[in-house]
Scaffold this motif. Structure first.
Motif, mmCIF file in Angstrom:
data_model
loop_
_atom_site.group_PDB
_atom_site.id
_atom_site.type_symbol
_atom_site.label_atom_id
_atom_site.label_comp_id
_atom_site.label_asym_id
_atom_site.label_seq_id
_atom_site.Cartn_x
_atom_site.Cartn_y
_atom_site.Cartn_z
ATOM 1 N N VAL A 143 41.508 36.448 51.463
ATOM 2 C CA VAL A 143 42.860 36.983 51.336
ATOM 3 C C VAL A 143 43.707 36.093 50.425
ATOM 4 C CG1 VAL A 143 44.990 37.470 52.598
ATOM 5 C CG2 VAL A 143 42.805 38.203 53.541
ATOM 6 N N CYS A 144 43.631 34.788 50.610
ATOM 7 C CA CYS A 144 44.424 33.868 49.784
ATOM 8 C C CYS A 144 43.959 33.891 48.336
ATOM 9 C CB CYS A 144 44.326 32.455 50.340
ATOM 10 S SG CYS A 144 45.120 32.235 51.950
ATOM 11 N N LEU A 145 42.654 33.958 48.121
ATOM 12 C CA LEU A 145 42.147 34.044 46.754
ATOM 13 C C LEU A 145 42.587 35.338 46.083
ATOM 14 C CD1 LEU A 145 40.304 32.609 44.673
ATOM 15 C CD2 LEU A 145 38.400 33.937 45.604
ATOM 16 N N LEU A 146 42.594 36.423 46.841
ATOM 17 C CA LEU A 146 43.025 37.707 46.291
ATOM 18 C C LEU A 146 44.518 37.714 45.975
ATOM 19 C CD1 LEU A 146 41.986 40.628 45.680
ATOM 20 C CD2 LEU A 146 42.751 41.232 47.982
ATOM 21 N N VAL A 147 45.319 37.155 46.867
ATOM 22 C CA VAL A 147 46.774 37.210 46.710
ATOM 23 C C VAL A 147 47.274 36.183 45.703
ATOM 24 C CG1 VAL A 147 48.961 36.868 47.914
ATOM 25 C CG2 VAL A 147 47.149 38.184 48.999
ATOM 26 N N PHE A 148 46.746 34.969 45.749
ATOM 27 C CA PHE A 148 47.286 33.885 44.939
ATOM 28 C C PHE A 148 46.636 33.743 43.570
ATOM 29 C CE2 PHE A 148 48.131 31.820 49.267
ATOM 30 C CZ PHE A 148 49.368 32.425 49.351
ATOM 31 N N ARG A 149 45.406 34.254 43.407
ATOM 32 C CA ARG A 149 44.713 34.053 42.144
ATOM 33 C C ARG A 149 44.374 35.354 41.434
ATOM 34 N NH1 ARG A 149 44.255 28.945 40.032
ATOM 35 N NH2 ARG A 149 42.233 29.525 39.161
ATOM 36 N N LEU A 168 45.214 38.971 42.140
ATOM 37 C CA LEU A 168 46.209 40.003 41.871
ATOM 38 C C LEU A 168 47.292 39.576 40.883
ATOM 39 C CD1 LEU A 168 46.653 41.662 45.384
ATOM 40 C CD2 LEU A 168 45.314 42.456 43.431
ATOM 41 N N PRO A 169 47.780 38.310 40.897
ATOM 42 C CA PRO A 169 48.784 37.942 39.897
ATOM 43 C C PRO A 169 48.272 37.948 38.462
ATOM 44 C CG PRO A 169 48.858 36.423 41.747
ATOM 45 C CD PRO A 169 47.623 37.236 41.901
ATOM 46 N N SER A 170 46.967 37.948 38.271
ATOM 47 C CA SER A 170 46.429 37.863 36.930
ATOM 48 C C SER A 170 45.835 39.165 36.419
ATOM 49 C CB SER A 170 45.373 36.763 36.859
ATOM 50 O OG SER A 170 44.777 36.529 38.085
ATOM 51 N N CYS A 171 46.151 40.278 37.049
ATOM 52 C CA CYS A 171 45.659 41.560 36.561
ATOM 53 C C CYS A 171 46.788 42.576 36.549
ATOM 54 C CB CYS A 171 44.503 42.063 37.428
ATOM 55 S SG CYS A 171 44.917 42.312 39.157
ATOM 56 N N GLY A 182 44.571 46.126 39.629
ATOM 57 C CA GLY A 182 44.921 45.784 40.999
ATOM 58 C C GLY A 182 44.595 46.905 41.971
ATOM 59 N N LEU A 183 44.920 48.153 41.594
ATOM 60 C CA LEU A 183 44.572 49.294 42.444
ATOM 61 C C LEU A 183 43.059 49.437 42.582
ATOM 62 C CD1 LEU A 183 47.145 51.969 41.200
ATOM 63 C CD2 LEU A 183 47.151 50.764 43.379
ATOM 64 N N LEU A 184 42.346 49.187 41.495
ATOM 65 C CA LEU A 184 40.888 49.264 41.545
ATOM 66 C C LEU A 184 40.316 48.231 42.511
ATOM 67 C CD1 LEU A 184 38.367 50.601 40.242
ATOM 68 C CD2 LEU A 184 38.403 48.758 38.562
ATOM 69 N N ARG A 224 39.201 32.682 32.156
ATOM 70 C CA ARG A 224 38.185 32.494 33.179
ATOM 71 C C ARG A 224 37.542 33.848 33.465
ATOM 72 N NH1 ARG A 224 40.882 29.153 36.436
ATOM 73 N NH2 ARG A 224 39.122 29.095 37.834
ATOM 74 N N PHE A 225 36.240 33.842 33.713
ATOM 75 C CA PHE A 225 35.535 35.076 33.974
ATOM 76 C C PHE A 225 35.838 35.561 35.383
ATOM 77 C CE2 PHE A 225 33.199 33.378 30.417
ATOM 78 C CZ PHE A 225 32.955 34.510 29.664
ATOM 79 N N GLY A 226 35.462 36.794 35.644
ATOM 80 C CA GLY A 226 35.891 37.439 36.875
ATOM 81 C C GLY A 226 35.062 37.127 38.084
ATOM 82 N N TRP A 227 34.730 35.851 38.324
ATOM 83 C CA TRP A 227 33.997 35.526 39.551
ATOM 84 C C TRP A 227 34.923 35.525 40.748
ATOM 85 C CZ3 TRP A 227 35.544 31.442 42.493
ATOM 86 C CH2 TRP A 227 36.356 30.486 41.889
ATOM 87 N N GLU A 228 36.215 35.273 40.535
ATOM 88 C CA GLU A 228 37.128 35.162 41.670
ATOM 89 C C GLU A 228 37.314 36.500 42.377
ATOM 90 O OE1 GLU A 228 40.625 33.570 39.927
ATOM 91 O OE2 GLU A 228 39.999 31.489 40.161
ATOM 92 N N ALA A 229 37.394 37.571 41.613
ATOM 93 C CA ALA A 229 37.635 38.880 42.221
ATOM 94 C C ALA A 229 36.483 39.340 43.117
ATOM 95 C CB ALA A 229 37.928 39.915 41.134
ATOM 96 N N PRO A 230 35.215 39.295 42.667
ATOM 97 C CA PRO A 230 34.138 39.689 43.588
ATOM 98 C C PRO A 230 34.037 38.803 44.824
ATOM 99 C CG PRO A 230 33.345 39.689 41.335
ATOM 100 C CD PRO A 230 34.698 39.061 41.307
ATOM 101 N N VAL A 231 34.241 37.498 44.656
ATOM 102 C CA VAL A 231 34.194 36.599 45.811
ATOM 103 C C VAL A 231 35.311 36.937 46.794
ATOM 104 C CG1 VAL A 231 34.494 34.198 46.539
ATOM 105 C CG2 VAL A 231 33.032 34.738 44.595
ATOM 106 N N ALA A 232 36.514 37.209 46.274
ATOM 107 C CA ALA A 232 37.633 37.567 47.145
ATOM 108 C C ALA A 232 37.361 38.872 47.890
ATOM 109 C CB ALA A 232 38.912 37.677 46.325
#
Length: 248
Positions: free
Chosen positions: A48-54, A56-59, A64-66, A169-177
């Protein structure tokens, strides 16, 4: 306040668990159960923190809807493989097809995100990019096409220099989140144990056991999740962006 918004459900979870423990006769968890619950809740809080803080603010809004439509990957997989169905064969086949389509649609988000560059916390270049000045002689005597080509080349060079200085940075954060957020809901669609030949994994039985002792375990887990949320807000945000956590 983003941290307060995330922690509000945990406060209500604490009050609900405390009320159930005080006014109902509930079993208490053993140490192994506490480890399982705290690990799962920690993974969910990190997601949740990775999704909210890293993430969603960068897309943008569309991405974000996706991403928000793919936060139930683990429940979708459990619904597809570990849920019981006592309906008629035709309805069972239709349900299986819909479950498979929902799982495939959510998994496609992982490939879409990881196949494109994911830009998080764009920073301004440290120094202004300087472009070579064009000669300002007699413009009437110069070729207008040469002036246009020079201006376009200067603009393209400035844009290229700016992109090189932006931290990509590549999109590793989104799948992990997405994976971490969805893992805590695995219990919703697990109705049976896993049987692979002689191997029997009592996943459904353990799920029912966790549900019977979760009320008392959630008293400590909710406080733990609040502390983790505050800690991850410090860790996941750069110093120059940290003030955005407390200002909506």
């Amino acid at each position: 306040m983003l941290v307060g918004t995330i922690c509000v459900p945990y406060v209500f979870l604490f009050l609900e668990a405390l009320a159930k423990s005080l006014f109902r006769n509930r079993r208490g968890p053993v140490f192994a159960d506490l480890i399982t619950i705290f690990v799962l809740e920690s993974i969910h809080t990190f997601g949740v923190c990775l999704l909210v803080f890293r993430v969603l603010p960068s897309c943008d809004v569309i991405r974000g809807l996706l991403l928000m439509n793919a936060v139930c990957t683990i429940p979708a997989f459990c619904k597809l493989t570990l849920s019981k169905s006592n309906s008629r064969p035709m309805l069972r086949f239709l349900t299986l097809f819909v479950d498979l389509a929902a799982f495939a649609a959510q998994c496609s988000v992982y490939f879409i995100v990881t196949s494109t560059q994911f830009t998080a916390f764009l920073t301004k270049p440290s120094g202004a990019t300087t472009t070579p000045a064009t000669p300002t002689g007699d413009l009437s005597a110069s070729d207008p096409y040469d002036s246009m080509n020079t201006a376009m080349s200067n603009s393209m060079k400035a844009a290229a220099d700016t992109i090189e200085q932006v931290q990509l940075r590549f999109g590793w954060e989104a799948p992990v989140a997405l994976f971490c957020v969805s893992i805590v809901w695995w219990e919703n669609y697990v109705d049976r144990d896993i049987k692979l030949g002689k191997l029997n994994i009592p996943l459904g039985t353990y799920k029912r056991h966790l549900q019977s002792i979760r009320s008392k375990a959630n008293i400590g887990a909710s406080i733990w999740k609040i502390a983790l949320t505050v800690a991850f807000s410090f860790l996941l945000l750069p110093r120059d962006h940290f003030e955005n956590v407390f200002v909506s």
